[in-house]
Scaffold this motif. Structure first.
Motif, PDB file in Angstrom:
ATOM      1  N   ASP A   1     -25.211  -3.434  22.709  1.00 20.68           N
ATOM      2  CA  ASP A   1     -25.122  -4.816  22.241  1.00 20.68           C
ATOM      3  C   ASP A   1     -23.769  -5.355  22.672  1.00 20.68           C
ATOM      4  OD1 ASP A   1     -27.598  -4.962  20.962  1.00 20.68           O
ATOM      5  OD2 ASP A   1     -26.795  -4.186  19.084  1.00 20.68           O
ATOM      6  N   ILE A   2     -23.770  -6.582  23.170  1.00 22.39           N
ATOM      7  CA  ILE A   2     -22.530  -7.230  23.565  1.00 22.39           C
ATOM      8  C   ILE A   2     -22.415  -8.528  22.783  1.00 22.39           C
ATOM      9  CG2 ILE A   2     -21.205  -8.263  25.450  1.00 22.39           C
ATOM     10  CD1 ILE A   2     -22.646  -6.344  27.367  1.00 22.39           C
ATOM     11  N   ALA A   3     -21.294  -8.684  22.092  1.00 24.10           N
ATOM     12  CA  ALA A   3     -21.026  -9.901  21.326  1.00 24.10           C
ATOM     13  C   ALA A   3     -19.528 -10.000  21.080  1.00 24.10           C
ATOM     14  CB  ALA A   3     -21.772  -9.886  19.998  1.00 24.10           C
ATOM     15  N   LEU A   4     -19.028 -11.219  21.097  1.00 21.73           N
ATOM     16  CA  LEU A   4     -17.622 -11.487  20.813  1.00 21.73           C
ATOM     17  C   LEU A   4     -16.682 -10.645  21.687  1.00 21.73           C
ATOM     18  CD1 LEU A   4     -17.894 -11.594  16.919  1.00 21.73           C
ATOM     19  CD2 LEU A   4     -17.874 -13.544  18.504  1.00 21.73           C
ATOM     20  N   GLY A   5     -17.117 -10.409  22.921  1.00 24.26           N
ATOM     21  CA  GLY A   5     -16.297  -9.676  23.862  1.00 24.26           C
ATOM     22  C   GLY A   5     -16.292  -8.170  23.679  1.00 24.26           C
TER      23      GLY A   5
ATOM     24  N   LYS B   1     -18.375 -14.939  26.224  1.00 27.29           N
ATOM     25  CA  LYS B   1     -19.570 -15.786  26.266  1.00 27.29           C
ATOM     26  C   LYS B   1     -20.845 -14.952  26.409  1.00 27.29           C
ATOM     27  CE  LYS B   1     -16.883 -19.278  28.581  1.00 27.29           C
ATOM     28  NZ  LYS B   1     -16.448 -19.557  29.929  1.00 27.29           N
ATOM     29  N   MET B   2     -20.704 -13.689  26.810  1.00 27.54           N
ATOM     30  CA  MET B   2     -21.863 -12.821  27.020  1.00 27.54           C
ATOM     31  C   MET B   2     -22.328 -12.268  25.673  1.00 27.54           C
ATOM     32  SD  MET B   2     -22.120  -9.533  29.532  1.00 27.54           S
ATOM     33  CE  MET B   2     -22.619 -10.398  31.006  1.00 27.54           C
ATOM     34  N   THR B   3     -23.610 -12.463  25.373  1.00 24.54           N
ATOM     35  CA  THR B   3     -24.165 -11.917  24.126  1.00 24.54           C
ATOM     36  C   THR B   3     -25.565 -11.398  24.380  1.00 24.54           C
ATOM     37  OG1 THR B   3     -25.050 -14.058  23.429  1.00 24.54           O
ATOM     38  CG2 THR B   3     -22.850 -13.482  22.622  1.00 24.54           C
ATOM     39  N   GLY B   4     -25.924 -10.385  23.605  1.00 17.59           N
ATOM     40  CA  GLY B   4     -27.274  -9.847  23.678  1.00 17.59           C
ATOM     41  C   GLY B   4     -27.267  -8.348  23.891  1.00 17.59           C
ATOM     42  N   GLN B   5     -28.466  -7.834  24.086  1.00 24.57           N
ATOM     43  CA  GLN B   5     -28.638  -6.411  24.332  1.00 24.57           C
ATOM     44  C   GLN B   5     -28.862  -6.214  25.826  1.00 24.57           C
ATOM     45  OE1 GLN B   5     -32.055  -3.962  22.697  1.00 24.57           O
ATOM     46  NE2 GLN B   5     -30.358  -3.414  21.325  1.00 24.57           N
ATOM     47  N   PHE B   6     -28.138  -5.240  26.416  1.00 25.59           N
ATOM     48  CA  PHE B   6     -28.174  -5.018  27.848  1.00 25.59           C
ATOM     49  C   PHE B   6     -28.301  -3.534  28.159  1.00 25.59           C
ATOM     50  CE2 PHE B   6     -25.863  -8.928  27.215  1.00 25.59           C
ATOM     51  CZ  PHE B   6     -26.298  -9.753  28.234  1.00 25.59           C
ATOM     52  N   LEU B   7     -28.983  -3.258  29.248  1.00 26.07           N
ATOM     53  CA  LEU B   7     -28.980  -1.926  29.815  1.00 26.07           C
ATOM     54  C   LEU B   7     -27.722  -1.830  30.678  1.00 26.07           C
ATOM     55  CD1 LEU B   7     -30.402   0.795  30.431  1.00 26.07           C
ATOM     56  CD2 LEU B   7     -31.430  -0.358  32.406  1.00 26.07           C
ATOM     57  N   LEU B   8     -26.907  -0.808  30.430  1.00 25.68           N
ATOM     58  CA  LEU B   8     -25.686  -0.622  31.204  1.00 25.68           C
ATOM     59  C   LEU B   8     -25.965   0.321  32.362  1.00 25.68           C
ATOM     60  CD1 LEU B   8     -23.099  -0.150  28.306  1.00 25.68           C
ATOM     61  CD2 LEU B   8     -23.879  -2.281  29.378  1.00 25.68           C
TER      62      LEU B   8
ATOM     63  N   VAL C   1     -14.574  -1.042  25.238  1.00 30.33           N
ATOM     64  CA  VAL C   1     -14.817  -1.727  26.506  1.00 30.33           C
ATOM     65  C   VAL C   1     -15.025  -3.188  26.152  1.00 30.33           C
ATOM     66  CG1 VAL C   1     -16.397  -2.003  28.461  1.00 30.33           C
ATOM     67  CG2 VAL C   1     -15.840   0.284  27.623  1.00 30.33           C
ATOM     68  N   THR C   2     -14.343  -4.077  26.858  1.00 32.35           N
ATOM     69  CA  THR C   2     -14.471  -5.497  26.548  1.00 32.35           C
ATOM     70  C   THR C   2     -15.290  -6.207  27.622  1.00 32.35           C
ATOM     71  OG1 THR C   2     -12.370  -5.962  27.636  1.00 32.35           O
ATOM     72  CG2 THR C   2     -12.305  -5.591  25.262  1.00 32.35           C
ATOM     73  N   ALA C   3     -15.897  -7.296  27.206  1.00 27.39           N
ATOM     74  CA  ALA C   3     -16.736  -8.117  28.080  1.00 27.39           C
ATOM     75  C   ALA C   3     -16.346  -9.579  27.895  1.00 27.39           C
ATOM     76  CB  ALA C   3     -18.211  -7.921  27.722  1.00 27.39           C
TER      77      ALA C   3
END
Length: 166
Positions: A52-56, A25-32, A20-22
Motif C-alpha cells: 500500500d502506498i499513501a502519504l509518501g 500524490k501516489m496512493t493505492g495498492q501496487f505490485l512492486l 521506502v518513500t514514494a
C-alpha cells in the motif's frame, strides 16, 4: 492490479521492513517489481510484493511468489498487470516471521530423539505437519527467488540451503 518498477534495493528494503518513500500524490495498492538490472546479487525483472502506498510511505502488505515481469517504464510509473497470475506467500520470508518458523524447526531438531537417515537428517515423515509445511513453502520461495538474482558466479545460490533435500 497496478504495478510499478522500483530499484531492486528499494524492493529489498520494503521486504525487510525498512522505510521506502514514494511521491506523496501516489496512493493505492501496487505490485512492486524489481526493475530489470545487472546489479550483482540483486533481483531483476521480478514481481516481489504487494504494498500500500499513501502519504509518501510504502507499506508491505504481502510477499508474492517470484515471477518474471519486465516492463520498460521509468521507476514508479504505474502500469496494469493481470492479478490472477500472482501467488501470495503466507509469510514474509525476509522478515521476523521466517525467523520464528525456522526457530520452531531448530527447537524440534534439538529435542528429536527418533531415527535419522544416513546423513543424520530427520525423516520428513517424523516432522510434524505444522512445522514442515511452512518450511516446504519457504524452500520453494527461495528456489524461485534465486533464479531472478544476478548471480554470475553462483555465490548467492550457494547461500540458499533448503531445509528439505529431495
Amino acid at each position: 492490479m497496478q504495478a510499478i518498477n522500483i530499484t531492486p534495493t528499494e524492493l529489498l528494503n520494503v521486504l525487510a521492513g525498512q522505510e521506502v518513500t514514494a511521491d506523496e500524490k501516489m496512493t493505492g495498492q501496487f505490485l512492486l517489481v524489481a526493475k530489470e538490472n545487472q546489479d550483482r546479487h540483486l533481483p531483476s525483472a521480478m514481481a516481489g510484493a504487494v504494498a500500500d502506498i499513501a502519504l509518501g510511505q510504502v507499506q508491505l502488505q504481502t510477499l508474492v511468489h517470484p515471477m518474471k515481469i519486465a516492463v520498460d517504464l521509468p521507476d514508479w510509473t504505474p502500469y496494469q498487470i493481470e492479478e490472477s497470475f500472482l501467488t501470495k506467500e503466507p509469510h514474509n520470508w525476509f522478515g521476523p516471521e521466517a525467523i520464528v518458523i525456522e526457530k520452531r524447526f531448530d527447537d524440534f531438531t534439538k529435542e528429536y530423539e527418533g531415527s535419522r537417515d544416513d546423513r543424520g537428517g530427520i525423516p520428513r515423515t517424523a516432522i510434524p505437519k505444522n512445522i514442515a509445511e511452512p518450511l516446504l513453502i519457504e524452500d520453494a520461495y527461495w528456489a524461485a527467488y534465486k533464479t531472478f538474482v544476478n548471480d554470475p558466479d553462483g555465490t548467492f545460490a550457494k547461500q540458499i540451503v533448503p531445509f528439505f533435500q529431495e
